[in-house]
Design an enzyme around this catalytic site. Structure first.
Site, PDB file in Angstrom:
ATOM      1  N   ILE A  12     -24.340 -14.526 -58.921  1.00 40.88           N
ATOM      2  CA  ILE A  12     -24.587 -13.869 -60.220  1.00 40.88           C
ATOM      3  C   ILE A  12     -23.256 -13.494 -60.873  1.00 40.88           C
ATOM      4  O   ILE A  12     -23.087 -13.598 -62.084  1.00 40.88           O
ATOM      5  CB  ILE A  12     -25.490 -12.627 -60.044  1.00 40.88           C
ATOM      6  CG1 ILE A  12     -26.769 -13.009 -59.274  1.00 40.88           C
ATOM      7  CG2 ILE A  12     -25.873 -12.047 -61.408  1.00 40.88           C
ATOM      8  CD1 ILE A  12     -27.638 -11.826 -58.885  1.00 40.88           C
ATOM      9  N   ASP A  31     -12.662 -10.298 -55.265  1.00 35.42           N
ATOM     10  CA  ASP A  31     -13.640 -10.866 -54.328  1.00 35.42           C
ATOM     11  C   ASP A  31     -12.931 -10.943 -52.975  1.00 35.42           C
ATOM     12  O   ASP A  31     -11.726 -11.212 -52.923  1.00 35.42           O
ATOM     13  CB  ASP A  31     -14.066 -12.263 -54.805  1.00 35.42           C
ATOM     14  CG  ASP A  31     -15.420 -12.687 -54.243  1.00 35.42           C
ATOM     15  OD1 ASP A  31     -16.360 -12.899 -55.032  1.00 35.42           O
ATOM     16  OD2 ASP A  31     -15.524 -12.814 -52.994  1.00 35.42           O
ATOM     17  N   SER A 125     -31.586  -3.683 -57.719  1.00 37.56           N
ATOM     18  CA  SER A 125     -32.613  -4.662 -57.350  1.00 37.56           C
ATOM     19  C   SER A 125     -34.001  -4.057 -57.509  1.00 37.56           C
ATOM     20  O   SER A 125     -34.197  -2.853 -57.322  1.00 37.56           O
ATOM     21  CB  SER A 125     -32.390  -5.053 -55.887  1.00 37.56           C
ATOM     22  OG  SER A 125     -33.501  -5.756 -55.388  1.00 37.56           O
ATOM     23  N   TYR A 150     -30.322  -2.794 -46.366  1.00 34.35           N
ATOM     24  CA  TYR A 150     -29.845  -3.396 -47.621  1.00 34.35           C
ATOM     25  C   TYR A 150     -30.483  -2.692 -48.821  1.00 34.35           C
ATOM     26  O   TYR A 150     -29.808  -2.244 -49.750  1.00 34.35           O
ATOM     27  CB  TYR A 150     -30.154  -4.906 -47.659  1.00 34.35           C
ATOM     28  CG  TYR A 150     -30.172  -5.451 -49.062  1.00 34.35           C
ATOM     29  CD1 TYR A 150     -28.974  -5.698 -49.739  1.00 34.35           C
ATOM     30  CD2 TYR A 150     -31.373  -5.675 -49.747  1.00 34.35           C
ATOM     31  CE1 TYR A 150     -28.989  -6.145 -51.053  1.00 34.35           C
ATOM     32  CE2 TYR A 150     -31.393  -6.122 -51.044  1.00 34.35           C
ATOM     33  CZ  TYR A 150     -30.198  -6.361 -51.697  1.00 34.35           C
ATOM     34  OH  TYR A 150     -30.216  -6.795 -53.004  1.00 34.35           O
ATOM     35  N   LYS A 154     -28.985  -0.027 -52.067  1.00 33.18           N
ATOM     36  CA  LYS A 154     -29.185  -0.093 -53.531  1.00 33.18           C
ATOM     37  C   LYS A 154     -29.709   1.245 -54.042  1.00 33.18           C
ATOM     38  O   LYS A 154     -29.282   1.740 -55.084  1.00 33.18           O
ATOM     39  CB  LYS A 154     -30.145  -1.230 -53.888  1.00 33.18           C
ATOM     40  CG  LYS A 154     -29.581  -2.620 -53.612  1.00 33.18           C
ATOM     41  CD  LYS A 154     -28.347  -2.905 -54.458  1.00 33.18           C
ATOM     42  CE  LYS A 154     -27.669  -4.211 -54.103  1.00 33.18           C
ATOM     43  NZ  LYS A 154     -26.334  -4.371 -54.716  1.00 33.18           N
TER      44      LYS A 154
HETATM   45  C1  UD1 Z   1     -35.343 -10.969 -51.360  1.00 33.97           C
HETATM   46  C2  UD1 Z   1     -35.154  -9.636 -50.718  1.00 33.97           C
HETATM   47  C3  UD1 Z   1     -34.803  -8.641 -51.776  1.00 33.97           C
HETATM   48  C4  UD1 Z   1     -33.534  -9.080 -52.476  1.00 33.97           C
HETATM   49  C5  UD1 Z   1     -33.705 -10.485 -53.010  1.00 33.97           C
HETATM   50  C6  UD1 Z   1     -32.381 -10.991 -53.480  1.00 33.97           C
HETATM   51  C7  UD1 Z   1     -36.597  -9.671 -48.724  1.00 33.97           C
HETATM   52  C8  UD1 Z   1     -37.826  -9.098 -48.087  1.00 33.97           C
HETATM   53  N1  UD1 Z   1     -36.344  -9.254 -49.977  1.00 33.97           N
HETATM   54  O1  UD1 Z   1     -36.429 -10.873 -52.283  1.00 33.97           O
HETATM   55  O2  UD1 Z   1     -34.626  -7.373 -51.222  1.00 33.97           O
HETATM   56  O3  UD1 Z   1     -33.228  -8.199 -53.512  1.00 33.97           O
HETATM   57  O4  UD1 Z   1     -34.172 -11.357 -52.000  1.00 33.97           O
HETATM   58  O5  UD1 Z   1     -32.499 -12.272 -53.981  1.00 33.97           O
HETATM   59  O6  UD1 Z   1     -35.910 -10.449 -48.138  1.00 33.97           O
HETATM   60  N2  UD1 Z   1     -40.619 -17.479 -49.245  1.00 33.97           N
HETATM   61  C9  UD1 Z   1     -41.262 -18.480 -48.553  1.00 33.97           C
HETATM   62  N3  UD1 Z   1     -40.505 -19.318 -47.780  1.00 33.97           N
HETATM   63  C10 UD1 Z   1     -39.142 -19.201 -47.674  1.00 33.97           C
HETATM   64  C11 UD1 Z   1     -38.487 -18.173 -48.387  1.00 33.97           C
HETATM   65  C12 UD1 Z   1     -39.252 -17.322 -49.162  1.00 33.97           C
HETATM   66  O7  UD1 Z   1     -42.484 -18.609 -48.620  1.00 33.97           O
HETATM   67  O8  UD1 Z   1     -38.532 -19.991 -46.929  1.00 33.97           O
HETATM   68  C13 UD1 Z   1     -41.398 -16.585 -50.118  1.00 33.97           C
HETATM   69  C14 UD1 Z   1     -41.315 -15.121 -49.742  1.00 33.97           C
HETATM   70  O9  UD1 Z   1     -42.334 -14.788 -48.839  1.00 33.97           O
HETATM   71  C15 UD1 Z   1     -41.495 -14.456 -51.100  1.00 33.97           C
HETATM   72  C16 UD1 Z   1     -40.915 -15.451 -52.095  1.00 33.97           C
HETATM   73  O10 UD1 Z   1     -40.878 -16.693 -51.412  1.00 33.97           O
HETATM   74  O11 UD1 Z   1     -42.854 -14.322 -51.388  1.00 33.97           O
HETATM   75  C17 UD1 Z   1     -39.527 -15.076 -52.550  1.00 33.97           C
HETATM   76  O12 UD1 Z   1     -38.733 -14.818 -51.400  1.00 33.97           O
HETATM   77  P1  UD1 Z   1     -37.162 -14.578 -51.504  1.00 33.97           P
HETATM   78  O13 UD1 Z   1     -36.528 -15.638 -52.317  1.00 33.97           O
HETATM   79  O14 UD1 Z   1     -36.635 -14.347 -50.133  1.00 33.97           O
HETATM   80  O15 UD1 Z   1     -37.036 -13.246 -52.376  1.00 33.97           O
HETATM   81  P2  UD1 Z   1     -37.679 -11.792 -52.127  1.00 33.97           P
HETATM   82  O16 UD1 Z   1     -38.208 -11.635 -50.772  1.00 33.97           O
HETATM   83  O17 UD1 Z   1     -38.594 -11.527 -53.262  1.00 33.97           O
END
Ligand code: UD1
Length: 340
Positions: A12, A31, A125, A150, A154
């Site tokens: 970002i 950085d 976040s 984490y 925040k």
């Molecule tokens: C995650 C973090 C969040 C952080 C953000 C930063 C967690 C629990 N939360 O958000 O605190 O601020 O990243 O970008 O880690 N998914 C799959 N398969 C995968 C990866 C993800 O199904 O291999 C799903 C997850 O279950 C979720 C969605 O995709 O429903 C988004 O996941 P992700 O990209 O990791 O973001 P967050 O969990 O929302």
């Protein structure tokens, strides 16, 4: 006007540096290169024509931070991205996360508050809301106990900034609560480069499509959502970057209502994991190999932003669609992997 961007070589951060330069700001980056490469400076230069100043500093080094502010005494504001951000790792290394994310913030604020006037934008976040009781999520939704160290950094970070702004009249701050940033600059000169196996959905998708990963795991399809998979608000990183410029300019032009404000940054639309997968398949023409597996611990069911405050008070609205964001993420992945 000279602006410090910490973590300016990251995902970002680098996109925000581009938008700051486009808006006429003079940027200096700090950085520590722990999760970014110095070559990102060349990518930025290719887009904007200007290579920003760069200092490799670990912000946990208080003396180095002081020395930096003496050298760049004309800095009038900072956008603070530098932080560790892997949720799972933070559970195993809590002290590292608290030290890295909070001591760096404190040292920066100690320097900025010495100035006659300083503006500060903080990378927060939507994780601060946990599973919100109401959707879409407004800025008034209560902050829930953090699910991970984490997330806690925040929340504590926001509190530190709020308390600082309360007492220092010369200090103005905005915390931006991002929903799920994805995508890459349309030039493909900068983008997201996760180290090791990606934890986030979109980099995992693009790496699977590129053949680096065999199969994508969808974490659960028995959630109370339209198709059973979790819902998130995926926001194009270029839109997000532009919001930082608008937030900074709001402070520079004294348009802020109080000296500590928070804004949600999202599109306002929730998309399920399966919707993201299918949209990706459409824009890329690649059939993704995926399977449904158990739920991932700590995932909330659904989170998407109420964007009214960002739209009406900040004057910012996301412009780019999920399809455009996924297409840009795919173009970037193809460029990085040398795929035509
Ligand atoms: C995650 C973090 C969040 C952080 C953000 C930063 C967690 C629990 N939360 O958000 O605190 O601020 O990243 O970008 O880690 N998914 C799959 N398969 C995968 C990866 C993800 O199904 O291999 C799903 C997850 O279950 C979720 C969605 O995709 O429903 C988004 O996941 P992700 O990209 O990791 O973001 P967050 O969990 O929302």
């Amino acid at each position: 006007m000279k602006i410090l961007v910490t973590g300016g070589l990251g995902f970002i951060g680098s996109h925000t540096v581009v938008e700051l330069q486009n808006a006429g700001y003079d940027v200096v980056i700090i950085d520590d290169l722990s999760n970014a490469s110095e070559s990102v400076l060349d990518g930025i230069q290719k887009i904007t024509g200007t290579k920003p100043d760069f200092e490799k500093i670990d912000l946990r080094d208080r003396d180095a931070v002081s020395a930096f502010f003496k050298k760049y005494s004309d800095i009038s504001g900072a956008i603070h991205f530098a932080a560790s951000k892997a949720v799972g790792e933070s559970v195993n290394k809590p002290l590292l996360y608290y030290e890295n994310n909070l001591s760096s913030l404190i040292y920066l604020l100690q320097e900025l508050t010495k100035k006659d006037a300083a503006n500060f934008i903080f990378s927060s976040s939507c994780t601060v809301y946990g599973q919100a009781d109401e959707l879409p999520i407004t800025e008034k939704a209560p902050v829930k106990p953090a699910e991970s160290p984490y997330g806690n950094t925040k929340q504590i970070g926001e509190e530190i900034i709020r308390d600082t702004a309360k007492i220092y009249d010369n200090f103005n701050a905005i915390a931006l609560r991002y929903f799920n940033p994805i995508g890459a600059h349309e030039s493909c000169e900068i983008g997201e480069l996760p180290l090791g196996v990606p934890q986030n959905l979109v980099p995992f998708i693009t790496q699977t499509a590129a053949g680096l990963r065999q199969e994508l795991s969808v974490f659960g399809d028995d959630y109370p959502t339209s198709d059973g998979t979790c819902v998130r608000d995926y926001i194009h990183v270029v839109d997000l970057a532009k919001a930082h410029v608008m937030a900074l300019t709001r402070l520079v032009e004294d348009k802020n209502e109080t000296n500590y404000e928070t804004f949600n940054l999202g599109t306002g639309t929730g998309s399920s994991v399966l919707e993201v997968i299918h949209t990706f398949e459409e824009v890329s023409g690649v059939d993704l190999s995926y399977k449904i597996v158990d739920r991932r611990e700590g995932d909330v069911v659904a989170a998407y932003a109420d964007t009214v405050k960002a739209n009406e008070v900040l004057g910012w609205k996301s412009q780019l669609t999920l399809a455009e964001a996924l297409k840009s993420a795919w173009n970037w992945e193809k460029k990085v992997r040398g795929i035509n």
